[in-house]
Write a protein that holds these residues in place. Structure first.
Motif, mmCIF file in Angstrom:
data_model
loop_
_atom_site.group_PDB
_atom_site.id
_atom_site.type_symbol
_atom_site.label_atom_id
_atom_site.label_comp_id
_atom_site.label_asym_id
_atom_site.label_seq_id
_atom_site.Cartn_x
_atom_site.Cartn_y
_atom_site.Cartn_z
ATOM 1 N N SER A 92 -79.959 10.228 -10.556
ATOM 2 C CA SER A 92 -80.943 11.236 -10.189
ATOM 3 C C SER A 92 -80.505 12.595 -10.690
ATOM 4 N N VAL A 93 -81.474 13.456 -10.937
ATOM 5 C CA VAL A 93 -81.212 14.843 -11.330
ATOM 6 C C VAL A 93 -82.008 15.726 -10.381
ATOM 7 N N ARG A 94 -81.295 16.563 -9.648
ATOM 8 C CA ARG A 94 -81.955 17.435 -8.679
ATOM 9 C C ARG A 94 -81.151 18.727 -8.537
ATOM 10 N N GLY A 95 -81.856 19.854 -8.667
ATOM 11 C CA GLY A 95 -81.196 21.147 -8.507
ATOM 12 C C GLY A 95 -80.076 21.385 -9.500
ATOM 13 N N GLY A 96 -80.231 20.857 -10.713
ATOM 14 C CA GLY A 96 -79.201 21.046 -11.727
ATOM 15 C C GLY A 96 -77.995 20.149 -11.565
#
Length: 264
Positions: free
Chosen positions: A32-36
């Protein structure tokens, strides 16, 4: 030198690792990719550092401030459909920490890091890519020369960024660069008053890495982690630098021979 490549393709998520000793591929059940922040199972990657939790490989490396380029390395081509989009996050940043892989400890205290991205469906059919920031003087260099399909045609494109003593030099197709010489061992570029000459000598054939093809990690390329590189940059006929390193990271995929168009 150790590099980690987290990613996701139609064939699933993964983390690849490469060092002078070899390469490994790890399947990842969740990415996952979230908030950098990119998370891949127990691994974590961000602008502040990376935490590695892989079978036989563990550790943590903290990053200093990123040395970013002044603008997108793709230039105006970032607005067009491309099979592969390249991005440079940091040309050089300080490192603290260590990684232990199969009982061997890699200490990165006082070292330098480099970070980039790729997105798209396929790597170019043929290309050269090289990166190095381990020189006797503060210098970081990346270059990619590739066969680019574009609007039903194809051309040889070039992107090259150099950060030398805090100053950025950019040579690129969209800035009018001329590829005067191009082979696996020698490159010469000319752009206005700038001239760049690179002599490359890979120490070995390189280690295998999986590469994307039509959205799946179904191709194999080879990357050398300790190529010898001599880089000479001149401006207006005057030498800006003439530097050498034994720690260049290098990939070269030749143009397929007739009948091998499906092979990278």
């Amino acid at each position: 030198m150790v590099a980690f490549i987290p990613g996701r393709a139609q064939s699933g998520a993964f983390v690849q690792m490469i060092s002078p000793e070899g390469s490994r591929q790890f399947a990842v059940s969740h990415l996952s990719v979230r908030g950098g922040v990119l998370r891949a199972d127990g691994c974590r990657f961000s602008r502040r550092g990376c935490r590695i939790r892989l079978p036989g490989v563990r550790g943590e490396i903290r990053y200093g401030s990123f040395a970013s380029l002044g603008s997108d390395i793709m230039g105006p081509f970032r607005f067009f459909p491309m099979e592969c989009r390249h991005g440079v996050l940091s040309m050089a940043h300080s490192l603290w920490g260590s990684i232990t892989a199969e009982g061997r400890r890699y200490d990165f205290d006082g070292g330098l890091g480099y970070a980039e991205t790729d997105s798209g469906t396929s790597f170019p059919r043929s290309y050269l890519w090289m990166q190095c920031n381990d020189f006797p003087e503060p210098c970081s260099l990346m270059i990619a020369i590739a066969r680019i399909p574009f609007c039903g045609l194809a051309f040889r494109g070039c992107i090259c960024a150099i950060l030398y003593r805090g100053k950025e030099y950019r040579l690129a197709t969209y800035r009018g660069v001329r590829i005067c010489s191009f082979s696996p061992e020698h490159i010469r570029l000319s752009q206005g008053s700038l001239s760049l000459e690179l002599d490359v000598c890979p120490a070995q054939a390189g280690h295998p890495l999986r590469a994307p093809k039509q959205g799946k990690m179904s191709s194999t390329i080879r990357e050398s982690c300790n190529a010898h590189l001599r880089a000479r940059l001149t401006q207006g006929g005057k030498t800006v630098f003439d530097l050498q390193s034994d720690h260049g990271v290098y990939e070269f995929v030749p143009e397929p021979q007739p009948g091998q168009e499906g092979i990278l």
